[in-house]
Scaffold this motif. Structure first.
Motif, mmCIF file in Angstrom:
data_model
loop_
_atom_site.group_PDB
_atom_site.id
_atom_site.type_symbol
_atom_site.label_atom_id
_atom_site.label_comp_id
_atom_site.label_asym_id
_atom_site.label_seq_id
_atom_site.Cartn_x
_atom_site.Cartn_y
_atom_site.Cartn_z
ATOM 1 N N ARG A 162 0.390 5.773 -11.282
ATOM 2 C CA ARG A 162 1.542 6.574 -10.895
ATOM 3 C C ARG A 162 2.212 6.060 -9.612
ATOM 4 O O ARG A 162 3.059 6.756 -9.032
ATOM 5 N N ALA A 163 1.854 4.871 -9.188
ATOM 6 C CA ALA A 163 2.465 4.320 -7.975
ATOM 7 C C ALA A 163 3.972 4.166 -8.170
ATOM 8 O O ALA A 163 4.423 3.628 -9.190
ATOM 9 N N PRO A 164 4.794 4.631 -7.221
ATOM 10 C CA PRO A 164 6.244 4.431 -7.333
ATOM 11 C C PRO A 164 6.598 2.945 -7.354
ATOM 12 O O PRO A 164 5.906 2.123 -6.734
ATOM 13 N N PHE A 165 7.673 2.611 -8.052
ATOM 14 C CA PHE A 165 8.112 1.219 -8.082
ATOM 15 C C PHE A 165 8.376 0.701 -6.671
ATOM 16 O O PHE A 165 8.163 -0.482 -6.388
ATOM 17 N N SER A 166 8.847 1.568 -5.773
ATOM 18 C CA SER A 166 9.152 1.127 -4.408
ATOM 19 C C SER A 166 7.889 0.648 -3.692
ATOM 20 O O SER A 166 7.923 -0.351 -2.959
ATOM 21 N N ARG A 167 6.758 1.348 -3.901
ATOM 22 C CA ARG A 167 5.506 0.935 -3.241
ATOM 23 C C ARG A 167 4.984 -0.360 -3.852
ATOM 24 O O ARG A 167 4.477 -1.240 -3.148
ATOM 25 N N ILE A 168 5.095 -0.480 -5.179
ATOM 26 C CA ILE A 168 4.676 -1.724 -5.834
ATOM 27 C C ILE A 168 5.537 -2.885 -5.355
ATOM 28 O O ILE A 168 5.030 -3.966 -5.025
ATOM 29 N N ALA A 169 6.851 -2.657 -5.281
ATOM 30 C CA ALA A 169 7.766 -3.719 -4.853
ATOM 31 C C ALA A 169 7.454 -4.181 -3.434
ATOM 32 O O ALA A 169 7.450 -5.389 -3.147
ATOM 33 N N ALA A 170 7.178 -3.226 -2.537
ATOM 34 C CA ALA A 170 6.883 -3.587 -1.146
ATOM 35 C C ALA A 170 5.616 -4.436 -1.065
ATOM 36 O O ALA A 170 5.556 -5.408 -0.303
#
Length: 327
Positions: A21-29
């Motif tokens: 459930r990790a947000p795409f923003s956290r994965i992208a960072a």
């Protein structure tokens, strides 16, 4: 030829396995790319590699058992039986093995009555089934929350640390009690592990705060985990095999823990039956499978016999893709 995934694809898959459930923003960072790149890769992997993030119930934590069932059939029956089993909600894995004359499946009956109806009744009465064995899983060495992607080593230690979810309360030993609201939440997450809180709220009939607390509790006590489903041939491991190992009782735990460390092993568990460890492995080819059996399985102490069966076609991993389920 099936296209292989590149390094960023593998990093995304491993990131989702760490926290579905990790947000795409956290994965992208963590990966050093834009949110849009992660979203675009995610959609492409859904289309091309069968990517799904599923919220899974750990049956052992809620007091239910898992079984591996082997069914030997006449050649004209195996595919039809496999397809029928795949459409059952209580199966989580179905494959054709042994030259296509045998079906192997994992079932997760929700009650003793459901278990008995399937194992003692329906399956044994199925026409043209000429051999049947059922093995209760006693202890999981690898599988469940632990998936092969966690062995992929696509992420650096720093990336893993950034993506790993914040620790929740440690799961206490024993059985976890789930009520109707929990079951509704688990069912919604099984359909899509990334379902938003607003949709989960509607599925459960509870406030967003209640849903968030329930979600955290189920993850914290181990009743809920997230699994990434994808087509294994896209990561270059096109050969799958089931192993039935007969191990000396004194060597059972050591052999199981050794299997869990092998890069080829997707699943390994102690089970009832003559073969007391069942494992599923993935290799890049038959030569690699041979080397694995010779070098790694052959080196384990206490192994008395090994039966190997190639997976000819995997019908179901954790769930059927929505398009594959008929109306």
């Amino acid at each position: 030829m099936t296209p292989s995934l590149d390094q960023l694809d593998l990093q995304l898959l491993q990131a989702l396995q760490l926290d579905g459930r990790a947000p795409f923003s956290r994965i992208a960072a963590a990966l050093g790319v834009s949110d849009q790149t992660v979203a675009r890769r995610f959609r492409r992997l859904q289309t091309q590699a069968g990517l799904r993030v599923l919220g899974m119930t750990d049956e052992s934590r809620v007091g239910r058992s898992n079984w591996i069932v082997r069914l030997r059939c006449t050649p004209d029956m195996s595919e039809r039986l496999a397809d029928a089993l795949a459409r059952r909600p209580d199966t989580s894995y179905v494959a054709l093995i042994s030259g296509g004359s045998e079906v192997v499946c994992e079932i997760r009956p929700r009650s003793r009555a459901a278990r008995d109806e399937l194992l003692l009744g329906r399956l044994q009465r199925t026409p043209r089934v000429i051999g049947f064995s059922a093995h209760c899983l006693l202890h999981r060495f690898y599988g469940g929350p632990l998936r092969w992607l966690q062995k992929a080593n696509a992420l650096s230690a720093e990336q893993e640390a950034a993506l790993r979810p914040a620790p929740l309360d440690a799961a206490a030993p024993g059985t976890v009690t789930v009520d109707d609201t929990d079951e509704a939440l688990l069912a919604a997450l099984f359909r899509d592990g990334r379902t938003g809180l607003a949709d989960l709220q509607r599925a459960c009939g509870q406030s967003e705060d209640v849903v968030r607390r329930r979600l955290d509790r189920l993850r914290g006590n181990g009743a809920l985990y997230f699994a990434v489903q994808y087509l294994p041939e896209h990561v270059g491991r096109e050969i799958g095999a089931m192993l039935w190992l007969t191990v000396a009782p004194s060597a059972l735990a050591a052999a199981g823990h050794a299997l869990a460390e092998h890069a080829e092993v997707e699943f390994a568990a102690a089970a009832t039956g003559q073969a007391n460890i069942i494992a599923a492995v993935r290799c890049r080819g038959t030569e690699e499978l041979y080397a694995y059996l010779n070098d790694k399985i052959g080196a384990l102490d206490g192994i008395r016999t090994v039966e190997t069966a190639l997976m000819l076609r995997q019908i179901k991993q954790l769930a059927l893709a929505p398009a594959a389920v008929p109306d």
